[in-house]
Write a protein that holds these residues in place. Sequence first.
Motif, PDB file in Angstrom:
ATOM      1  N   UNK A 176      16.078  68.587  47.442  1.00 33.93           N
ATOM      2  CA  UNK A 176      16.416  67.170  47.214  1.00 33.93           C
ATOM      3  C   UNK A 176      15.403  66.539  46.260  1.00 33.93           C
ATOM      4  N   UNK A 177      15.946  65.782  45.375  1.00 34.23           N
ATOM      5  CA  UNK A 177      15.059  65.079  44.447  1.00 34.23           C
ATOM      6  C   UNK A 177      14.562  63.777  45.090  1.00 34.23           C
ATOM      7  N   UNK A 178      13.302  63.669  45.066  1.00 28.23           N
ATOM      8  CA  UNK A 178      12.723  62.435  45.602  1.00 28.23           C
ATOM      9  C   UNK A 178      12.862  61.340  44.553  1.00 28.23           C
ATOM     10  N   UNK A 179      13.218  60.166  45.015  1.00 25.73           N
ATOM     11  CA  UNK A 179      13.309  59.081  44.035  1.00 25.73           C
ATOM     12  C   UNK A 179      11.912  58.718  43.535  1.00 25.73           C
ATOM     13  N   UNK A 180      11.840  58.516  42.259  1.00 23.38           N
ATOM     14  CA  UNK A 180      10.536  58.162  41.680  1.00 23.38           C
ATOM     15  C   UNK A 180      10.247  56.700  41.957  1.00 23.38           C
ATOM     16  N   UNK A 181       9.063  56.466  42.369  1.00 22.87           N
ATOM     17  CA  UNK A 181       8.621  55.100  42.616  1.00 22.87           C
ATOM     18  C   UNK A 181       7.903  54.633  41.357  1.00 22.87           C
ATOM     19  N   UNK A 182       8.492  53.632  40.747  1.00 28.56           N
ATOM     20  CA  UNK A 182       7.849  53.089  39.549  1.00 28.56           C
ATOM     21  C   UNK A 182       6.678  52.225  39.960  1.00 28.56           C
ATOM     22  N   UNK A 183       5.641  52.338  39.223  1.00 28.42           N
ATOM     23  CA  UNK A 183       4.453  51.553  39.514  1.00 28.42           C
ATOM     24  C   UNK A 183       4.726  50.085  39.183  1.00 28.42           C
ATOM     25  N   UNK A 184       4.368  49.229  40.107  1.00 23.66           N
ATOM     26  CA  UNK A 184       4.583  47.793  39.897  1.00 23.66           C
ATOM     27  C   UNK A 184       3.482  47.284  38.983  1.00 23.66           C
ATOM     28  N   UNK A 185       3.910  46.569  37.982  1.00 26.38           N
ATOM     29  CA  UNK A 185       2.958  46.067  36.998  1.00 26.38           C
ATOM     30  C   UNK A 185       3.137  44.556  36.889  1.00 26.38           C
TER      31      UNK A 185
END
Length: 141
Positions: free
Chosen positions: A3-12
Amino acid sequence: MKFNRPRVNEIEVNLTPMIDCLLFLLVFLLVSTSFNQHSRVNLTLPDAQGVPPKSYDDKVEVVVQSSGKYLVNGQALAGNDEVQLTTAIKQATANRHDMPLIIAADAKATHQDVVRVMDVAGKLGFMNINISTKVPARGYN
């Protein structure tokens, strides 16, 4: 199964728009603030602890009685309105505004009556206004 883990975008957090808004508000406040100095009436408030009285050659003394009546250089006015007070001070000074104007108010005179004298003096252009006080008696009575 993988399963592909959803990428967590860094909050900027971008601070540039906030700084722009603050600078805009600062400039707006500086532009909208008025730096006018309103006409000031210099008052000399003497201490009531035994300061020797000054003697003036030419002076205008306005006495404010507890009843609200005015005396300009010892001459009682018919009424206590601003027009009569202005006329009496003009006659006493002959339009010389460099003379000291001394306000001697009764302790029971209303604040409005004293402020009326100060307002008239300011409108006439007096810059040397003194408020006289009574030196307290020393010792025990």
